[in-house]
Design a protein around this motif. Structure first.
Motif, PDB file in Angstrom:
ATOM      1  N   LEU A 190      -0.250   9.406  -4.875  1.00  0.00           N
ATOM      2  CA  LEU A 190      -1.647   9.576  -4.491  1.00  0.00           C
ATOM      3  C   LEU A 190      -1.791  10.585  -3.362  1.00  0.00           C
ATOM      4  O   LEU A 190      -2.849  11.206  -3.202  1.00  0.00           O
ATOM      5  CB  LEU A 190      -2.240   8.224  -4.070  1.00  0.00           C
ATOM      6  CG  LEU A 190      -2.206   7.128  -5.153  1.00  0.00           C
ATOM      7  CD1 LEU A 190      -2.787   5.839  -4.610  1.00  0.00           C
ATOM      8  CD2 LEU A 190      -2.964   7.586  -6.396  1.00  0.00           C
ATOM      9  N   ILE A 191      -0.737  10.719  -2.581  1.00  0.00           N
ATOM     10  CA  ILE A 191      -0.668  11.745  -1.540  1.00  0.00           C
ATOM     11  C   ILE A 191       0.636  12.499  -1.737  1.00  0.00           C
ATOM     12  O   ILE A 191       1.692  11.882  -1.953  1.00  0.00           O
ATOM     13  CB  ILE A 191      -0.718  11.121  -0.131  1.00  0.00           C
ATOM     14  CG1 ILE A 191      -2.057  10.403   0.087  1.00  0.00           C
ATOM     15  CG2 ILE A 191      -0.523  12.179   0.953  1.00  0.00           C
ATOM     16  CD1 ILE A 191      -2.168   9.726   1.435  1.00  0.00           C
ATOM     17  N   PRO A 192       0.612  13.811  -1.710  1.00  0.00           N
ATOM     18  CA  PRO A 192       1.860  14.581  -1.901  1.00  0.00           C
ATOM     19  C   PRO A 192       2.938  14.135  -0.925  1.00  0.00           C
ATOM     20  O   PRO A 192       2.666  13.880   0.256  1.00  0.00           O
ATOM     21  CB  PRO A 192       1.421  16.025  -1.646  1.00  0.00           C
ATOM     22  CG  PRO A 192      -0.043  16.039  -1.917  1.00  0.00           C
ATOM     23  CD  PRO A 192      -0.546  14.692  -1.518  1.00  0.00           C
ATOM     24  N   HIS A 193       4.150  14.041  -1.433  1.00  0.00           N
ATOM     25  CA  HIS A 193       5.253  13.572  -0.606  1.00  0.00           C
ATOM     26  C   HIS A 193       5.541  14.518   0.557  1.00  0.00           C
ATOM     27  O   HIS A 193       6.112  14.096   1.571  1.00  0.00           O
ATOM     28  CB  HIS A 193       6.513  13.404  -1.452  1.00  0.00           C
ATOM     29  CG  HIS A 193       6.373  12.312  -2.468  1.00  0.00           C
ATOM     30  ND1 HIS A 193       7.341  12.031  -3.410  1.00  0.00           N
ATOM     31  CD2 HIS A 193       5.365  11.409  -2.701  1.00  0.00           C
ATOM     32  CE1 HIS A 193       6.957  11.033  -4.167  1.00  0.00           C
ATOM     33  NE2 HIS A 193       5.759  10.630  -3.760  1.00  0.00           N
ATOM     34  N   SER A 194       5.179  15.767   0.401  1.00  0.00           N
ATOM     35  CA  SER A 194       5.441  16.731   1.470  1.00  0.00           C
ATOM     36  C   SER A 194       4.399  16.669   2.582  1.00  0.00           C
ATOM     37  O   SER A 194       4.581  17.283   3.634  1.00  0.00           O
ATOM     38  CB  SER A 194       5.462  18.159   0.887  1.00  0.00           C
ATOM     39  OG  SER A 194       4.215  18.454   0.261  1.00  0.00           O
ATOM     40  N   SER A 195       3.326  15.927   2.330  1.00  0.00           N
ATOM     41  CA  SER A 195       2.269  15.861   3.332  1.00  0.00           C
ATOM     42  C   SER A 195       2.686  14.982   4.501  1.00  0.00           C
ATOM     43  O   SER A 195       3.393  13.974   4.341  1.00  0.00           O
ATOM     44  CB  SER A 195       0.976  15.322   2.706  1.00  0.00           C
ATOM     45  OG  SER A 195      -0.013  15.151   3.693  1.00  0.00           O
ATOM     46  N   ILE A 196       2.216  15.358   5.674  1.00  0.00           N
ATOM     47  CA  ILE A 196       2.531  14.573   6.873  1.00  0.00           C
ATOM     48  C   ILE A 196       1.793  13.243   6.889  1.00  0.00           C
ATOM     49  O   ILE A 196       2.187  12.302   7.584  1.00  0.00           O
ATOM     50  CB  ILE A 196       2.178  15.409   8.132  1.00  0.00           C
ATOM     51  CG1 ILE A 196       2.790  14.755   9.371  1.00  0.00           C
ATOM     52  CG2 ILE A 196       0.655  15.527   8.284  1.00  0.00           C
ATOM     53  CD1 ILE A 196       2.624  15.582  10.627  1.00  0.00           C
ATOM     54  N   PHE A 197       0.726  13.120   6.078  1.00  0.00           N
ATOM     55  CA  PHE A 197      -0.048  11.882   6.041  1.00  0.00           C
ATOM     56  C   PHE A 197       0.727  10.727   5.402  1.00  0.00           C
ATOM     57  O   PHE A 197       0.359   9.567   5.581  1.00  0.00           O
ATOM     58  CB  PHE A 197      -1.352  12.108   5.276  1.00  0.00           C
ATOM     59  CG  PHE A 197      -2.317  13.007   5.991  1.00  0.00           C
ATOM     60  CD1 PHE A 197      -3.034  12.549   7.092  1.00  0.00           C
ATOM     61  CD2 PHE A 197      -2.494  14.325   5.585  1.00  0.00           C
ATOM     62  CE1 PHE A 197      -3.916  13.377   7.757  1.00  0.00           C
ATOM     63  CE2 PHE A 197      -3.371  15.162   6.247  1.00  0.00           C
ATOM     64  CZ  PHE A 197      -4.085  14.684   7.342  1.00  0.00           C
ATOM     65  N   VAL A 198       1.786  11.042   4.651  1.00  0.00           N
ATOM     66  CA  VAL A 198       2.588   9.983   4.048  1.00  0.00           C
ATOM     67  C   VAL A 198       3.198   9.092   5.128  1.00  0.00           C
ATOM     68  O   VAL A 198       3.277   7.861   4.981  1.00  0.00           O
ATOM     69  CB  VAL A 198       3.688  10.601   3.164  1.00  0.00           C
ATOM     70  CG1 VAL A 198       4.643   9.518   2.670  1.00  0.00           C
ATOM     71  CG2 VAL A 198       3.077  11.328   1.994  1.00  0.00           C
ATOM     72  N   TYR A 199       3.611   9.685   6.233  1.00  0.00           N
ATOM     73  CA  TYR A 199       4.238   8.915   7.312  1.00  0.00           C
ATOM     74  C   TYR A 199       3.213   8.108   8.122  1.00  0.00           C
ATOM     75  O   TYR A 199       3.592   7.192   8.859  1.00  0.00           O
ATOM     76  CB  TYR A 199       5.001   9.861   8.242  1.00  0.00           C
ATOM     77  CG  TYR A 199       6.058  10.665   7.532  1.00  0.00           C
ATOM     78  CD1 TYR A 199       7.295  10.106   7.233  1.00  0.00           C
ATOM     79  CD2 TYR A 199       5.814  11.981   7.133  1.00  0.00           C
ATOM     80  CE1 TYR A 199       8.273  10.838   6.565  1.00  0.00           C
ATOM     81  CE2 TYR A 199       6.778  12.725   6.470  1.00  0.00           C
ATOM     82  CZ  TYR A 199       8.011  12.152   6.184  1.00  0.00           C
ATOM     83  OH  TYR A 199       8.965  12.873   5.527  1.00  0.00           O
ATOM     84  N   ALA A 200       1.954   8.471   7.998  1.00  0.00           N
ATOM     85  CA  ALA A 200       0.913   7.743   8.734  1.00  0.00           C
ATOM     86  C   ALA A 200       0.337   6.571   7.952  1.00  0.00           C
ATOM     87  O   ALA A 200      -0.441   5.782   8.504  1.00  0.00           O
ATOM     88  CB  ALA A 200      -0.219   8.696   9.122  1.00  0.00           C
ATOM     89  N   ILE A 201       0.710   6.430   6.679  1.00  0.00           N
ATOM     90  CA  ILE A 201       0.164   5.359   5.848  1.00  0.00           C
ATOM     91  C   ILE A 201       0.474   3.969   6.414  1.00  0.00           C
ATOM     92  O   ILE A 201      -0.417   3.113   6.487  1.00  0.00           O
ATOM     93  CB  ILE A 201       0.674   5.496   4.405  1.00  0.00           C
ATOM     94  CG1 ILE A 201       0.124   6.769   3.757  1.00  0.00           C
ATOM     95  CG2 ILE A 201       0.271   4.275   3.581  1.00  0.00           C
ATOM     96  CD1 ILE A 201      -1.377   6.819   3.700  1.00  0.00           C
ATOM     97  N   CYS A 227       0.827  -1.202   0.000  1.00  0.00           N
ATOM     98  CA  CYS A 227       0.000   0.000   0.000  1.00  0.00           C
ATOM     99  C   CYS A 227       0.867   1.260   0.000  1.00  0.00           C
ATOM    100  O   CYS A 227       0.607   2.217  -0.743  1.00  0.00           O
ATOM    101  CB  CYS A 227      -0.936  -0.019   1.205  1.00  0.00           C
ATOM    102  SG  CYS A 227      -2.052   1.388   1.306  1.00  0.00           S
ATOM    103  N   CYS A 228       1.897   1.252   0.830  1.00  0.00           N
ATOM    104  CA  CYS A 228       2.803   2.405   0.884  1.00  0.00           C
ATOM    105  C   CYS A 228       3.520   2.604  -0.458  1.00  0.00           C
ATOM    106  O   CYS A 228       3.714   3.743  -0.912  1.00  0.00           O
ATOM    107  CB  CYS A 228       3.828   2.220   1.999  1.00  0.00           C
ATOM    108  SG  CYS A 228       3.127   2.239   3.660  1.00  0.00           S
TER     109      CYS A 228
END
Length: 674
Positions: free
Chosen positions: A475-486, A466-467
């Motif tokens: 699918l999610i900007p790399h700069s977003s903090i949500f990338v680390y929560a995936i 999934c990651c």
């Protein structure tokens, strides 16, 4: 227990697997297990290899708050995964002779017309063996101990081979191969058990010596009696007690099945048996203790001589139970046991023989139509209503299947691997055992072990996959903090999807099973067979009820034809019962107290009673008017006393609320006594 935290942590992790594999696990009579002091728990039948001790430890921790050690085969203890868990649970390894058996040199035979205790050899070296070693024939066809060694080609055994397969092998001209197992001294094991019991531990033992899939118990091994007698002979004041536990399963090897653990009353070994053991009469003392344990196990297990009898008893229980009454699992087990007791006692009675044959025929008709007993009565509708139910069930099944599909796809590798590996392991165990029928006692264990090993790896792979897709396709900007929560979100999401699929799948399977009877009821050629089967069931219900009500009082003095399963007082004494802090629990305590007082003098039904269906309800007897008045007054006094005690307690705990003794219950006296 050296590390209680490790014990509790691993048990909690494994409890997730147990709750996932079994739909329901119930206990009965847990209040009989002492909370303190040394206990030997003898559990039987041993129908699930490593699942049995796990369920037993889990339920004892939940119900009695006691940590339990078990005895485990040293062969299993040496395995990596099993060894880690057994050491964490403080298990005591036991070396078994059959696990140390090695192939003997040459072949052996017995002269057909000669002394059957003399074993002759061809190219053998019997002088390399020792007295007491065990001779084991191929496929575990038989075994015996060496009594004397005459030469390299002749030995005498303590007991001649009587098994048909063993005699056929040994009487063949070319002889047969064999294995030799050394004599094992269990003094170290007995000493470890004694030390733990003196310290007040709880030790669980499966006295049959190994797991099996037979419908009846195997003969008990002498080890459990030796451990108890050895402990009491050296520490007579330790207060050792023996508690029996019946491991009652409903399809133990199947996913989402049910289980009931029933505990018997604690047993204390008589002083005379301990004295016999001290005086050197060990065989007599051990046999007395084994007979006492076996009798206690019979009271908490369901024993049938064969599978066909078990199916007849279960069908008889369903026919005897009213359709509108839902029995709890412990009551189902208790009713099965009583029916088996009655069947074994009256099996030569012509009425019982006729009923047995009719139930067998009824079961075969159900099998041919592909429906179940509880579905027969549900087809008493018009064809239009049946068509509506069929369409509704199909639509509901389709929606549930859609909900279960994602989780089923995600978890399918575990299902496939668990199925194949468990079947292969069962075949291997069946080849090496003489007591197993199909090796089903191995299936549940290996399904759980495969799931335990594969599930974390599989969901970690899904999380990484999934990651990867989210990161690669942005699918999610790399700069977003949500990338680390995936990774965290996916690790939680995938198990939740699988669990939701499990719940959807359970309901979907039940609906799927109900579709075939509805479909058969719409087909003219099959509808007549279903109609005949309904009438056959009605006749069987009346016949089963009549036979049980006539023969029951002869076997059970307290038999009551108006109550299906009598309520039992699950607490030692009503005077030591503590009132619960909730109103609902207090109402339950009131009803139990009412039953305890009332049922001694009059058979007045209470709200917890389960009634037997009778085709002649007008023949039910009732108490006289004077008895009813007296019992009603007595019940009123009991309720009034409880109200006053509970009202006083509630007013002390809730000073800010306006509680009065008469305002504790919302129901009236008549409603509570109905």
């Amino acid at each position: 227990m050296n590390y209680p935290f490790v014990y509790d942590t691993i048990l909690w992790i494994l409890s997730i697997l147990i709750d996932f594999f079994f739909r329901e696990v119930k206990t009965r009579g847990a209040f009989r297990v002492p909370r303190k002091g040394p206990i030997i728990l003898v559990a039987a039948p041993h129908a699930n290899q490593f699942v049995d001790p796990l369920i037993l430890m889990l339920q004892l921790r939940r119900e009695v708050n006691r940590r339990t050690s078990t005895l485990v085969a040293a062969k299993s203890h040496r395995q990596k995964i099993i060894g880690i868990f057994s050491r964490a649970f403080g298990a005591i390894p036991v070396e078994r002779a059959q696990d140390l058996a090695k192939r003997g040199k040459g072949k052996i035979y017995v002269v057909p017309d000669g002394d059957q205790s003399e074993i002759h050899g061809i190219d053998t070296e019997f002088t390399n063996h020792r007295l007491g070693d065990t001779i084991i024939l191929p496929n575990n066809s038989g075994s015996t101990h060496i009594a004397s060694i005459e030469s390299d080609t002749l030995i005498r055994v303590k007991r001649e081979f009587r098994e048909e397969a063993a005699v056929r092998m040994l009487h063949s001209p070319e002889g047969c191969t064999y294995k030799v197992a050394p004599e094992v001294n269990q003094a170290t094991v007995f000493d470890k058990v004694r030390q733990r019991l003196v310290e007040g531990a709880c030790i669980a033992i499966f006295p049959e010596g190994g797991s099996h899939d037979r419908p009846e118990m195997l003969p008990l091994k002498a080890g459990v009696a030796i451990m108890a007698l050895e402990t009491l002979s050296q520490n007579p004041d330790c207060g050792l007690q023996i508690v029996s536990c019946g491991m009652n399963y409903f399809h133990p090897h199947r996913f989402r099945s049910r289980a009931v653990l029933e505990f018997g009353s604690p047993l204390s070994i008589p002083e005379k048996d301990v004295q016999l053991y001290k005086d050197g009469k060990r065989r007599e003392a051990i046999q007395n203790v084994l007979d006492m344990i076996y009798g206690s196990l019979l009271s908490v297990t369901v024993q049938t001589p064969d599978y066909e009898t078990l199916m007849v008893i279960q069908a008889c229980r369903r026919l005897y139970k009213p359709a509108h009454v839902q029995l709890s699992l412990p009551k189902v087990v208790d009713l099965n046991r009583k029916l088996i007791t009655g069947y074994n006692h009256f099996k030569k009675d012509p009425r019982v023989i006729r009923l047995h044959d009719r139930i067998l025929l009824y079961n075969r008709q159900l099998y041919r139509l592909g429906i179940r007993d509880h579905q027969v009565q549900g087809l008493r509708y018009s064809r239009l209503l049946i068509l509506y139910k069929l369409v509704y069930s199909c639509c509901k099944l389709f929606l549930l299947a859609l909900g279960a599909l994602p989780g089923a796809i995600l978890f399918s590798p575990v299902f496939i691997a668990a199925k194949r590996i468990s079947v292969r392991k069962a075949e291997e165990a069946l080849r090496g055992s003489s007591v197993k029928i199909q090796g089903r006692d191995i299936l549940a264990t290996w399904k759980l072990l495969v799931a335990l090993g594969m599930t974390p790896i599989l969901y970690s792979f899904y999380a990484m996959l999934c990651c990867y897709f989210i990161y690669s396709y942005k699918l999610i900007p790399h700069s977003s903090i949500f990338v680390y929560a995936i990774p965290i979100i996916s690790s939680i999401l995938f198990p939740m999807v699988t669990y939701a699929a499990l719940r959807f799948g359970e309901v979907a399977v039940d609906i799927y099973k109900s579709i075939r009877p509805l479909f058969l009821a719409l087909i003219p050629s099959k509808a007549n067979a279903v109609y005949i089967l309904q009438h056959e069931r009605e006749e069987l219900v009346a016949e089963v009820t009549d036979v049980i009500n006539k023969l029951g009082p002869e076997l059970f003095p307290d038999f009551d034809v108006h109550r299906l399963v009598p309520e039992r007082q699950e607490h030692p004494s009503r005077y030591t019962r503590r009132l619960s802090s909730s109103v609902e629990s207090d109402v339950d305590n009131l009803s139990q107290l009412h039953e305890t007082e009332m049922n001694q003098e009059a058979l007045i039904p209470s709200q917890g009673d389960v009634y037997l269906y009778s085709p002649y309800p007008h023949e039910m007897t009732s108490s006289s008017t004077d008895e009813e008045t007296e019992n009603h007054n007595k019940a009123y006094l009991i309720r009034k006393a409880l109200r006053e005690r509970m009202g006083l307690r509630m007013s002390q705990k809730n000073d800010s609320r306006d509680f009065t003794p008469d305002g504790v219950f919302s129901e009236s006296d008549d409603q509570l006594s109905d």
